[in-house]
Design a protein around this motif. Sequence first.
Motif, mmCIF file in Angstrom:
data_model
loop_
_atom_site.group_PDB
_atom_site.id
_atom_site.type_symbol
_atom_site.label_atom_id
_atom_site.label_comp_id
_atom_site.label_asym_id
_atom_site.label_seq_id
_atom_site.Cartn_x
_atom_site.Cartn_y
_atom_site.Cartn_z
ATOM 1 N N LYS A 47 1.116 -1.174 0.134
ATOM 2 C CA LYS A 47 -0.134 0.149 0.199
ATOM 3 C C LYS A 47 0.991 1.057 0.028
ATOM 4 N N ASN A 48 2.186 1.212 -0.463
ATOM 5 C CA ASN A 48 3.001 2.458 -0.432
ATOM 6 C C ASN A 48 3.221 2.081 -2.186
ATOM 7 N N GLN A 49 3.867 3.651 -2.984
ATOM 8 C CA GLN A 49 4.044 3.165 -3.679
ATOM 9 C C GLN A 49 5.595 3.371 -3.982
ATOM 10 N N ASP A 50 6.570 4.029 -3.061
ATOM 11 C CA ASP A 50 8.145 3.944 -3.197
ATOM 12 C C ASP A 50 8.319 2.457 -2.346
ATOM 13 N N ASP A 51 7.713 1.548 -1.588
ATOM 14 C CA ASP A 51 8.053 0.030 -1.278
ATOM 15 C C ASP A 51 7.038 -0.134 -2.156
ATOM 16 N N ALA A 52 6.241 -0.167 -2.992
ATOM 17 C CA ALA A 52 5.965 -1.643 -4.577
ATOM 18 C C ALA A 52 6.912 -1.608 -5.058
ATOM 19 N N LEU A 53 7.561 -0.459 -6.137
ATOM 20 C CA LEU A 53 8.387 0.228 -6.331
ATOM 21 C C LEU A 53 9.941 -0.495 -6.347
ATOM 22 N N ASP A 54 10.044 -0.823 -4.793
ATOM 23 C CA ASP A 54 11.410 -0.875 -4.363
ATOM 24 C C ASP A 54 11.141 -2.464 -4.887
ATOM 25 N N ILE A 55 10.419 -3.271 -4.209
ATOM 26 C CA ILE A 55 9.279 -4.960 -4.471
ATOM 27 C C ILE A 55 9.933 -4.806 -5.544
ATOM 28 N N VAL A 56 9.175 -4.198 -6.297
ATOM 29 C CA VAL A 56 9.481 -4.440 -8.147
ATOM 30 C C VAL A 56 11.303 -4.521 -8.618
ATOM 31 N N GLN A 57 11.275 -3.459 -8.448
ATOM 32 C CA GLN A 57 13.062 -3.724 -9.021
ATOM 33 C C GLN A 57 13.607 -4.128 -8.060
ATOM 34 N N GLU A 58 13.456 -5.172 -6.463
ATOM 35 C CA GLU A 58 14.430 -6.368 -6.283
ATOM 36 C C GLU A 58 13.654 -7.263 -7.519
ATOM 37 N N SER A 59 12.253 -7.329 -7.560
ATOM 38 C CA SER A 59 11.911 -8.668 -7.763
ATOM 39 C C SER A 59 12.899 -9.410 -9.096
ATOM 40 N N ILE A 60 13.173 -7.988 -10.156
ATOM 41 C CA ILE A 60 14.029 -8.200 -11.143
ATOM 42 C C ILE A 60 14.822 -8.667 -11.358
ATOM 43 N N ARG A 61 16.391 -7.634 -9.706
ATOM 44 C CA ARG A 61 17.053 -8.515 -9.906
ATOM 45 C C ARG A 61 17.176 -9.909 -9.652
#
Length: 171
Positions: free
Chosen positions: A30-44
């Motif tokens: 429920k947080n844009q920054d955290d969601a973007l971090d999750i996507v970035q970490e998942s891509i890595r």
Amino acid sequence: MKNPDMNQLIAVRITERQDNLYRLAFYYVKNQDDALDIVQESIRKALASSSKIKDVASIDSWLYKIIVRTALDVLRKKKKLTVTDDETIEYLRSGEEDHYPDLDLQKALEGLSVKYKTVVVLRFFEDLKLDEIAEVLEENVSTVKTRLYKALELLRINMTEREETKRWKKN
């Protein structure tokens, strides 16, 4: 050993499904920054472990699995602390009554445990089939069916109670 062709295929799939991956991550935190971090970490993670993919057809469910696991890791680290944006805080302060049925559904979903909520989100918001959900969660299809049935039953009960409470407050 990393396969450049597989990494390229993964990158294409990520690009094609970036909105879905972000939405799934956002649903958990429920947080844009955290969601973007999750996507970035998942891509890595996906690119680092691309050699583990045996079947190209399973890339999508494999990506969802990585997003779900990474999001759950973030929630565990935050001890389920939900950060809310300023607009939501201002709305809640205003004391306005909720007139949107989807917000009632959102609240009802929040009341479900993670195992039930995950199945509902993957099935109805990400439109995955039961066998794909089973693959993402590494569960039997029958377990996924049972959880989905139970989750829908809990949602029905919760939504019915909310509606009765609203009617009672109006009278």
